[in-house]
Design an enzyme around this catalytic site. Structure first.
Site, PDB file in Angstrom:
ATOM      1  N   SER A   1       1.161  -1.181  -0.263  1.00 28.36           N
ATOM      2  CA  SER A   1       0.548  -0.356  -0.253  1.00 28.36           C
ATOM      3  C   SER A   1       0.948   1.267   0.114  1.00 28.36           C
ATOM      4  O   SER A   1       1.967   1.245   0.776  1.00 28.36           O
ATOM      5  CB  SER A   1      -0.558   0.104   1.333  1.00 28.36           C
ATOM      6  OG  SER A   1      -0.555   0.545   1.839  1.00 28.36           O
ATOM      7  N   LYS A   2       0.602   1.918  -0.820  1.00 25.98           N
ATOM      8  CA  LYS A   2       0.919   3.449  -1.077  1.00 25.98           C
ATOM      9  C   LYS A   2       1.363   4.822   0.349  1.00 25.98           C
ATOM     10  O   LYS A   2       2.624   4.957   0.341  1.00 25.98           O
ATOM     11  CB  LYS A   2       0.720   4.896  -2.041  1.00 25.98           C
ATOM     12  CG  LYS A   2       0.706   5.961  -2.060  1.00 25.98           C
ATOM     13  CD  LYS A   2       0.333   5.979  -3.665  1.00 25.98           C
ATOM     14  CE  LYS A   2       0.389   7.910  -3.296  1.00 25.98           C
ATOM     15  NZ  LYS A   2      -0.767   8.540  -4.946  1.00 25.98           N
ATOM     16  N   ARG A   3       0.002   4.243   1.333  1.00 29.01           N
ATOM     17  CA  ARG A   3       0.548   4.459   2.808  1.00 29.01           C
ATOM     18  C   ARG A   3       1.334   3.986   2.681  1.00 29.01           C
ATOM     19  O   ARG A   3       2.092   4.744   4.428  1.00 29.01           O
ATOM     20  CB  ARG A   3      -1.354   5.096   3.057  1.00 29.01           C
ATOM     21  CG  ARG A   3      -1.684   5.684   3.715  1.00 29.01           C
ATOM     22  CD  ARG A   3      -3.160   6.574   4.503  1.00 29.01           C
ATOM     23  NE  ARG A   3      -3.795   5.032   4.292  1.00 29.01           N
ATOM     24  CZ  ARG A   3      -4.021   4.307   5.190  1.00 29.01           C
ATOM     25  NH1 ARG A   3      -3.271   4.565   6.088  1.00 29.01           N
ATOM     26  NH2 ARG A   3      -4.226   2.738   5.185  1.00 29.01           N
ATOM     27  N   LYS A   4       0.725   2.635   3.724  1.00 28.18           N
ATOM     28  CA  LYS A   4       1.452   2.209   4.731  1.00 28.18           C
ATOM     29  C   LYS A   4       3.352   1.505   4.106  1.00 28.18           C
ATOM     30  O   LYS A   4       3.983   1.237   5.490  1.00 28.18           O
ATOM     31  CB  LYS A   4       0.866   0.970   5.366  1.00 28.18           C
ATOM     32  CG  LYS A   4      -0.088   1.419   5.672  1.00 28.18           C
ATOM     33  CD  LYS A   4      -1.062  -0.097   5.872  1.00 28.18           C
ATOM     34  CE  LYS A   4      -1.813  -0.015   5.929  1.00 28.18           C
ATOM     35  NZ  LYS A   4      -2.870  -1.473   5.815  1.00 28.18           N
TER      36      LYS A   4
ATOM     37  N   LEU B   1       6.859   0.451  -1.525  1.00 28.51           N
ATOM     38  CA  LEU B   1       6.239   0.026  -2.538  1.00 28.51           C
ATOM     39  C   LEU B   1       6.699   1.245  -3.678  1.00 28.51           C
ATOM     40  O   LEU B   1       6.581   1.284  -5.197  1.00 28.51           O
ATOM     41  CB  LEU B   1       4.883  -0.050  -2.727  1.00 28.51           C
ATOM     42  CG  LEU B   1       3.644   0.191  -3.729  1.00 28.51           C
ATOM     43  CD1 LEU B   1       3.628  -0.454  -4.584  1.00 28.51           C
ATOM     44  CD2 LEU B   1       2.208   0.963  -3.570  1.00 28.51           C
TER      45      LEU B   1
END
Ligand code: GLU
Length: 545
Positions: free
Chosen positions: A293-296, A300
């Site tokens: 995930s981009k946020r976590k 990535l």
């Protein structure tokens, strides 16, 4: 209804007949099995591992088959556009050695240009106009509010949401209604008049996933937005046809809209390309798998690998390991062979999510870096240091002859076995830091201060930088014996209670004094490279500290 007249009213302007485009973008003159693949990023500024994953597959398949890989920029959605994003895509992919044959900012054969979708607006409009003339596209005047109300109604009735069948209000507008709306200046989009039936399922052969069952499209999807710019669906069909793409490899999130694309290719009279929908990259999170995930997950983003100083070759080796199940074995067998010689095949790609594991990448990085020459390592470190490193790290490159000696030792070059201590440029530079600048205490002594001082003092008295490794070590043994440590390991092991410790404990004190670290390559060699003055000064500085 006079569709000719309606088409000219909806999409005004002069357009050449469609054959003109067919001729301008002729079928490519390539060998029979050559694949034409493409990368089609949107310029959002975020380039991720999934993009690289697909890029490597596309590149291998195109070039291995004698085909072409091109870069198209899908910039139809201005809301998502970020300045400098195209340059960022190109530079990221260049770093990982993905070579395009043609495309935006790449140049190459101009036959299929332009490669920015915004510059192809006229082409989409010409094809949309042809669909209106055929009765297979129509104007829709529904407002955002009306569409939202429709969605609500469908959700309340547990119906599939979207613009289709009886819900497609504008599909059946009369000629008068259409012209009245146009005369009133109402904004409109152009929608496909779908002929599909959502109760029909069919089997589709996906090059990666194998046979998949999909449902016929019945959605009257938007093909041209109110500003005359196409949607992804329509631009994909028109571009991949005219750019003569033979194989579309894209993320599996597009599988759901595949039926729309198939209908568009059919209604436009285009031959369908082959499709391969690539699985998402997953990672373990505790005991369960999830999508990166981009946020976590900072890992990535492709920029993570450059900032951390991963060698692009190592990242590529890892990506290939994930992409084709037999790559790892091949590479182990033929570590020297260029990666291009590996027989890559789309059939060997994983049907479900590939598991991305940073530890595995680190292992691969150690092995790949250990195979470099000292000169290659130096060049790699230099490039990283001058882009991302600190000022003191850049100073390491002032004396390259010295740095080469350091690297040769730390990589075990010339020794029996290569050392595998380096993982990334960032980590390697920090690891060799003790050869430069001030001493930093990374690890603690395991003896008390009085013993430490006694060892260091005794050693300094006998230290002679011209001693060879053997003489040097025999002196360390003497120091050990004089202070109640066993000079020989076997003596210590036979009767540990009789000694304060062994020669290896004494060597560790010296090692920490000289380098600040408990684990390093051979200490005699380190002191040889550092030179007597620095080695002495460091030992001296630790006495009584
Ligand atoms: N612009 C699309 C994306 O960035 C491309 C998908 C495709 O390769 O067709 O997801």
């Amino acid at each position: 209804m006079d569709l000719e007249k309606l088409a000219s009213r909806l999409i005004p302007g002069e357009f050449p007949p469609l054959e003109t485009y067919e001729k301008r973008y002729p079928p490519r003159d390539l060998p029979a099995n050559a694949e034409v693949t493409r990368l089609a990023p949107s310029p959002t500024g975020f380039i991720h591992l999934g993009n690289l994953f697909v890029a490597i597959a596309n590149e291998r398949i195109a070039h291995q088959s004698g085909g072409v890989l091109f870069l198209r920029i899908e910039d139809t959605d201005l809301k998502r556009k970020v300045d400098g994003a195209v340059e960022a895509v190109i530079s990221a992919l260049e770093y990982f050695d993905i070579s395009f044959d043609e495309g935006a900012e790449i140049g190459g054969d101009e036959t299929y240009a332009p490669w920015y979708q915004r510059q192809r607006a006229e082409i989409y409009r010409a094809y949309a106009r042809a669909l209106i003339k055929k009765g297979r596209a129509y104007p829709c005047f529904c407002t955002e509010e009306e569409l939202a109300a429709l969605r609500e109604e469908q959700t309340a009735n547990k119906a599939i949401t979207g613009y289709y069948g009886k819900y497609a209000k504008c599909r059946s507008l009369s000629e008068e209604e259409i012209y009245a709306a146009l005369d009133a200046g109402k904004p409109y989009v152009i929608r496909l008049r779908s002929m599909g039936d959502a109760s029909h399922k069919f089997t589709f052969h996906d090059e990666i996933k194998g046979d998949v069952t999909v449902t016929e499209n019945d959605q009257d999807v938007v093909i041209l937005k109110s500003d005359g710019i196409p949607t992804y669906h329509f631009a994909h069909a028109v571009d991949d046809h005219l750019m003569r793409t033979t194989l579309v490899i894209r993320g599996e999130e597009w599988l759901a809209s595949l039926p729309i694309h198939l209908e568009l290719f059919d209604v436009l009279g285009f031959r369908r390309p082959k499709y391969g929908h690539n699985c998402s990259l997953m990672k373990m999170d505790g005991a369960s798998k999830r999508k990166l995930s981009k946020r976590k997950d900072p890992e990535l983003s492709l920029s993570y690998y450059r900032q951390e100083g991963y060698h692009p070759h190592a990242v590529k080796v890892y990506m290939l390991t994930l992409l084709n199940s037999d790559f790892e074995e091949w590479h182990r067998k033929f570590p020297e062979k260029p990666l291009e010689e590996f027989p890559f095949h789309i059939r060997k790609m994983s049907k479900s999510g590939a598991l991305f594991d940073l530890d595995k990448l680190n292992d691969i990085s150690k092995t790949e870096l250990s195979a470099l020459t000292a000169e290659e390592m130096l060049a790699f470190l230099r490039a990283w240091a001058f882009a991302y490193g600190s000022e003191p790290q850049r100073a390491y490159f002032a004396d390259e002859a010295y740095l080469l000696k350091v690297l040769s030792l730390c990589m075990g070059i010339g020794g029996k076995k290569r050392r595998k201590d380096f993982v990334t440029a960032k980590q390697a530079l920090s690891m060799i830091g003790y050869f430069f600048g001030e001493r930093v205490q990374e690890d603690a002594y395991r003896v008390d201060n009085a013993t430490r001082d006694a060892v260091l003092q005794a050693f300094l008295q006998t230290y002679d930088a011209s001693d060879d490794a053997q003489v040097w070590f025999s002196k360390v043994k003497e120091v050990a014996a004089s202070l109640g440590f066993a000079a020989e390991m076997r003596d210590y092991k036979a009767d540990p209670a009789a000694y304060k410790g062994s020669v290896s404990d004494v060597a560790e004190v010296l090692r920490i004094a000289v380098t600040g670290r408990a684990n390093t390559p051979d200490l005699w060699s380190i002191m040889q490279i550092m030179g007597e003055e620095k080695a002495r000064a460091r030992i001296q500085s630790c006495i009584g500290a």
